[in-house]
Design an enzyme around this catalytic site. Structure first.
Site, PDB file in Angstrom:
ATOM      1  N   ALA A 169     -23.619  36.674  69.133  1.00 38.75           N
ATOM      2  CA  ALA A 169     -22.367  36.141  69.117  1.00 38.75           C
ATOM      3  C   ALA A 169     -21.699  36.229  67.534  1.00 38.75           C
ATOM      4  O   ALA A 169     -20.779  36.467  67.687  1.00 38.75           O
ATOM      5  CB  ALA A 169     -22.357  34.647  69.279  1.00 38.75           C
ATOM      6  N   ASN A 208     -21.120  23.475  69.904  1.00 41.24           N
ATOM      7  CA  ASN A 208     -22.540  23.536  69.847  1.00 41.24           C
ATOM      8  C   ASN A 208     -23.288  22.230  69.660  1.00 41.24           C
ATOM      9  O   ASN A 208     -24.569  22.053  69.983  1.00 41.24           O
ATOM     10  CB  ASN A 208     -23.223  24.551  69.102  1.00 41.24           C
ATOM     11  CG  ASN A 208     -22.318  24.660  67.806  1.00 41.24           C
ATOM     12  OD1 ASN A 208     -21.283  24.675  67.555  1.00 41.24           O
ATOM     13  ND2 ASN A 208     -23.367  24.550  66.649  1.00 41.24           N
ATOM     14  N   CYS A 240     -28.637  26.592  62.575  1.00 46.03           N
ATOM     15  CA  CYS A 240     -28.198  27.292  61.374  1.00 46.03           C
ATOM     16  C   CYS A 240     -28.057  26.515  60.011  1.00 46.03           C
ATOM     17  O   CYS A 240     -28.131  26.967  59.163  1.00 46.03           O
ATOM     18  CB  CYS A 240     -26.983  28.116  61.424  1.00 46.03           C
ATOM     19  SG  CYS A 240     -26.682  28.691  63.159  1.00 46.03           S
TER      20      CYS A 240
END
Ligand SMILES: *Cc1c(COP(=O)(O)O)cnc(C)c1O
Length: 392
Positions: A74, A154, A329
């Site tokens: 992505a 997310n 992340c």
């Protein structure tokens, strides 16, 4: 007997479905061809497998095969789309509208564009994490070339009004880019209904392998005219040169096919488990609350446990269950979640929130166990809660 630790971080990445792995294996060994080799059967077999997978991935989002481009994931899809549209339409304008709760793949690409002369509007969200369509429309100017908005968040699972945004973008003749990495394979997506022009998603969030993703492009890039980021052999319509990851693409195709067939049943089962889990945790832990409103992906929970440092909690839980502080992340950085902060949570509240994301292989037994151990650990970390709890 439960096998510990239990994985409850499906939004960071999913395990590969064993059926996906099985479909990939021949393409590492016997079917070793390069999909661009036109001179022998090894190449033809690889090319046919890639095209079959392209159809399966396209079907998942209601697209045609020729509108799907394979990438490494992505993040790369986001970069091709956003940097590409910025370059392609710079003469029309240099204004892009996005939202403060996007994934860093989008936010940091926007930041890069900002440093290079583009003007980026970061829309605010309300306490539920959602945007106001009215304030979005108010931000559109004659210079606006793109609206970049994710399908579902997310960190919280919040689902955005994509169809309404798509209609608005189309009406204003603005390109609509949607990062659907968390929604694809989990809820039904239709790029025509939603009027999406560009869409990114990734196999490893939907039971496929890591390192393979897709970019959907309306009109085969004929109207958008996006230039490539890298140059080479001209694969993927010249937009993504480099030898195709044939095993990864085949696995992506299988995972898309399985999600299309099973997402409704998976989603229904997971929503029941998730709702039971939330109710059990909220009633056991005084002052706890769910972040992200009511319109959420069926398998995601982001919960605030007051007074409970999330890093300490997750460490204490790590032998029994794997949860996360938010986006994978950013979990190596100590910063509070930008998503929760944008929703109006304080730094402290963000540091007291954890994400629990369920998925296809999570069982009822595992969720019951997880609720029990989370409850015990949070109460142990907050002796005052136990007292309050006992005295009512
Ligand atoms: C995981 C994720 C990405 C990044 O996907 P990669 O395939 O790891 O590059 C982008 N956007 C969202 C919303 C995600 O959840």
């Amino acid at each position: 007997m439960l096998k510990l630790p239990i994985y409850l971080d499906y939004n960071a990445t999913t395990p590969c479905d064993p059926r996906v792995v099985d479909s990939m294996l021949p393409y590492f060994t016997n079917n070793c061809g390069n999909a661009s080799s036109n001179d022998h059967s090894f190449g033809w077999i690889a090319r046919d497998a890639v095209e079959e997978a392209r159809s399966l991935v396209a079907k998942l989002i209601g697209a045609n095969a020729q509108n799907i481009l394979f990438t490494s994931g992505a993040t790369e899809s986001v970069n091709i789309a956003l940097q590409g549209i910025a370059k392609a339409q710079a003469s029309k304008g240099k204004h892009i509208i996005t939202v403060s709760t996007e994934h860093n793949a989008v936010l940091n690409t926007c930041k890069y564009l900002e440093e290079n002369g583009y003007n980026i509007t970061y829309l605010d969200v309300d306490a539920q994490g959602n945007i106001s369509l009215e304030s979005l429309e108010n931000k559109i100017t004659g210079e606006t070339i793109c609206i970049a908005l994710m399908y579902a968040n997310n960190e919280t699972g919040t689902i955005y009004p994509v169809k309404e945004i798509g209609a608005m973008a189309r009406q204003h003749h603005i390109c609509f880019f949607c990062d659907a990495t968390q929604a694809a394979g989990k809820i039904e997506i239709d790029v025509d209904r939603d009027k999406v022009d560009l869409m990114s998603f990734s196999a490893h969030k939907m039971y496929g392998p890591k390192g393979i993703g897709a970019l959907y492009m309306r009109n085969k890039n004929k109207e958008l005219n996006i230039p490539p980021l890298t140059y080479g052999g001209g694969q993927e319509y010249g937009l993504r040169s480099g030898t195709l990851n044939v095993p990864g693409i085949v696995g992506f195709g299988t995972s898309a096919m399985l999600c299309r067939k099973e997402m409704e049943a998976d989603g229904g089962r997971l929503q029941l488990l998730r709702d039971w889990m939330e109710a059990a945790l909220l009633s056991a832990i005084p002052g706890s609350s769910v972040n992200g409103g009511s319109n959420r992906l069926p398998h995601v929970s982001n919960i605030l446990f007051p007074g409970t440092d999330n890093e300490q909690l997750l460490l204490a839980l790590s032998k029994s269950i794997a949860l996360s502080r938010g986006s994978a992340c950013s979990s190596n950085v100590q910063k509070p979640s930008h998503v929760l902060k944008a929703m109006g949570l304080s730094d402290e509240e963000a540091h007291h929130s954890v994400r629990i994301s369920l998925g296809r292989f999570v069982t009822e037994e595992e969720v019951i166990f997880a609720v029990d151990v989370i409850k015990k650990t949070v109460l142990e970390m907050n002796p005052s809660m136990i007292i309050r709890n006992c005295t009512g």
